[in-house]
Design an enzyme around this catalytic site. Structure first.
Site, PDB file in Angstrom:
ATOM      1  N   HIS A  15       0.835  -1.207   0.000  1.00  0.00           N
ATOM      2  CA  HIS A  15       0.000   0.000   0.000  1.00  0.00           C
ATOM      3  C   HIS A  15       0.866   1.251   0.000  1.00  0.00           C
ATOM      4  O   HIS A  15       2.088   1.191   0.121  1.00  0.00           O
ATOM      5  CB  HIS A  15      -0.992   0.008   1.174  1.00  0.00           C
ATOM      6  CG  HIS A  15      -0.398   0.329   2.508  1.00  0.00           C
ATOM      7  ND1 HIS A  15      -1.158   0.599   3.620  1.00  0.00           N
ATOM      8  CD2 HIS A  15       0.887   0.412   2.913  1.00  0.00           C
ATOM      9  CE1 HIS A  15      -0.372   0.842   4.642  1.00  0.00           C
ATOM     10  NE2 HIS A  15       0.861   0.735   4.249  1.00  0.00           N
ATOM     11  N   CYS A  34       5.177   5.488   5.069  1.00  0.00           N
ATOM     12  CA  CYS A  34       4.027   4.867   4.401  1.00  0.00           C
ATOM     13  C   CYS A  34       3.545   5.694   3.206  1.00  0.00           C
ATOM     14  O   CYS A  34       2.693   5.240   2.445  1.00  0.00           O
ATOM     15  CB  CYS A  34       2.892   4.605   5.389  1.00  0.00           C
ATOM     16  SG  CYS A  34       3.077   3.035   6.264  1.00  0.00           S
ATOM     17  N   HIS A  40       5.012  -0.122  -0.488  1.00  0.00           N
ATOM     18  CA  HIS A  40       5.757  -1.025   0.394  1.00  0.00           C
ATOM     19  C   HIS A  40       4.758  -2.041   0.924  1.00  0.00           C
ATOM     20  O   HIS A  40       3.553  -1.836   0.843  1.00  0.00           O
ATOM     21  CB  HIS A  40       6.399  -0.247   1.551  1.00  0.00           C
ATOM     22  CG  HIS A  40       5.386   0.427   2.405  1.00  0.00           C
ATOM     23  ND1 HIS A  40       4.828   1.633   2.080  1.00  0.00           N
ATOM     24  CD2 HIS A  40       4.771   0.024   3.536  1.00  0.00           C
ATOM     25  CE1 HIS A  40       3.925   1.952   2.980  1.00  0.00           C
ATOM     26  NE2 HIS A  40       3.855   0.997   3.881  1.00  0.00           N
ATOM     27  N   HIS A  42       3.215  -4.992   3.835  1.00  0.00           N
ATOM     28  CA  HIS A  42       3.076  -5.400   5.234  1.00  0.00           C
ATOM     29  C   HIS A  42       2.611  -6.849   5.269  1.00  0.00           C
ATOM     30  O   HIS A  42       1.868  -7.292   4.394  1.00  0.00           O
ATOM     31  CB  HIS A  42       2.021  -4.547   5.959  1.00  0.00           C
ATOM     32  CG  HIS A  42       2.434  -3.127   6.168  1.00  0.00           C
ATOM     33  ND1 HIS A  42       3.312  -2.750   7.156  1.00  0.00           N
ATOM     34  CD2 HIS A  42       2.086  -1.986   5.526  1.00  0.00           C
ATOM     35  CE1 HIS A  42       3.478  -1.428   7.113  1.00  0.00           C
ATOM     36  NE2 HIS A  42       2.745  -0.938   6.121  1.00  0.00           N
ATOM     37  N   ASP A  80      -5.024 -10.618  -0.396  1.00  0.00           N
ATOM     38  CA  ASP A  80      -3.701 -11.244  -0.320  1.00  0.00           C
ATOM     39  C   ASP A  80      -2.897 -11.036  -1.603  1.00  0.00           C
ATOM     40  O   ASP A  80      -3.399 -11.251  -2.708  1.00  0.00           O
ATOM     41  CB  ASP A  80      -3.858 -12.744  -0.029  1.00  0.00           C
ATOM     42  CG  ASP A  80      -2.534 -13.395   0.335  1.00  0.00           C
ATOM     43  OD1 ASP A  80      -1.678 -12.708   0.935  1.00  0.00           O
ATOM     44  OD2 ASP A  80      -2.358 -14.586   0.028  1.00  0.00           O
ATOM     45  N   HIS A  81      -1.643 -10.601  -1.426  1.00  0.00           N
ATOM     46  CA  HIS A  81      -0.721 -10.335  -2.535  1.00  0.00           C
ATOM     47  C   HIS A  81      -1.258  -9.292  -3.512  1.00  0.00           C
ATOM     48  O   HIS A  81      -1.013  -9.371  -4.724  1.00  0.00           O
ATOM     49  CB  HIS A  81      -0.351 -11.634  -3.273  1.00  0.00           C
ATOM     50  CG  HIS A  81       0.619 -12.470  -2.492  1.00  0.00           C
ATOM     51  ND1 HIS A  81       0.258 -13.169  -1.373  1.00  0.00           N
ATOM     52  CD2 HIS A  81       1.946 -12.695  -2.663  1.00  0.00           C
ATOM     53  CE1 HIS A  81       1.315 -13.796  -0.900  1.00  0.00           C
ATOM     54  NE2 HIS A  81       2.356 -13.523  -1.654  1.00  0.00           N
ATOM     55  N   GLU A 125      -0.952  -4.463  11.627  1.00  0.00           N
ATOM     56  CA  GLU A 125      -0.178  -4.044  10.456  1.00  0.00           C
ATOM     57  C   GLU A 125       1.294  -4.373  10.677  1.00  0.00           C
ATOM     58  O   GLU A 125       2.025  -4.714   9.744  1.00  0.00           O
ATOM     59  CB  GLU A 125      -0.354  -2.548  10.196  1.00  0.00           C
ATOM     60  CG  GLU A 125       0.229  -2.106   8.870  1.00  0.00           C
ATOM     61  CD  GLU A 125      -0.167  -0.695   8.515  1.00  0.00           C
ATOM     62  OE1 GLU A 125      -1.058  -0.529   7.656  1.00  0.00           O
ATOM     63  OE2 GLU A 125       0.390   0.248   9.117  1.00  0.00           O
TER      64      GLU A 125
END
Ligand code: NI
Length: 135
Positions: A15, A34, A40, A42, A80-81, A125
């Site tokens: 994100h 962020c 980047h 998490h 996811d991903h 997170e």
């Protein structure tokens, strides 16, 4: 008598926290690392809590296999991903903070649960930063 059952899950996602209306400098001042324009990732850890009465027939509040499959279908498949900003419609106009992600997850799961049950979603997170949304 109310009992809470909980299921852990996880997903990886990328994100960037930024407001289009702000300059890069403003975004960096508020969102720090962020705000990185190159995104980047998490490793998000999710805990879903469902509270309700024990069904005298089964001894369960709810079948954990059903909860597991629901989280997979509604949350993991969606997030996811993924690059949350670019690939997940819910975040096209919503900053993908842990707070907002927790609300989106809650709203995805809630319609599928027994109306008599209470839902609470805790999203980590990082191992030290986590948020909880209970509706
Ligand atoms: Ni971040």
């Amino acid at each position: 008598m109310q009992v809470t059952v909980s299921r852990k899950a996880h997903f990886n996602a990328a994100h960037r926290l930024f407001k289009k209306e702000w300059t890069d400098k403003q975004n960096e001042a508020i969102f720090g690392k962020c705000a990185n324009p190159h995104y980047h990732g998490h490793n998000y850890e999710l805990i879903v809590h469902v509270t309700g009465k024990i069904d005298p027939e089964t001894g369960y509040v709810m079948d954990m296999k059903v909860l597991k499959d629901l989280i997979k279908a509604e949350v993991e498949e969606l997030l996811d991903h993924k690059n949350l900003n670019e690939q997940v419609a819910e975040f096209f106009d919503l900053i993908p903070t842990a707070e907002n992600i927790a609300v989106v997850i809650y709203n995805k799961l809630k319609p599928h649960l027994n109306k008599a049950h209470t839902l609470s979603v805790t999203l980590y997170e990082t191992p030290r930063n986590f948020v909880t949304f209970s509706g």
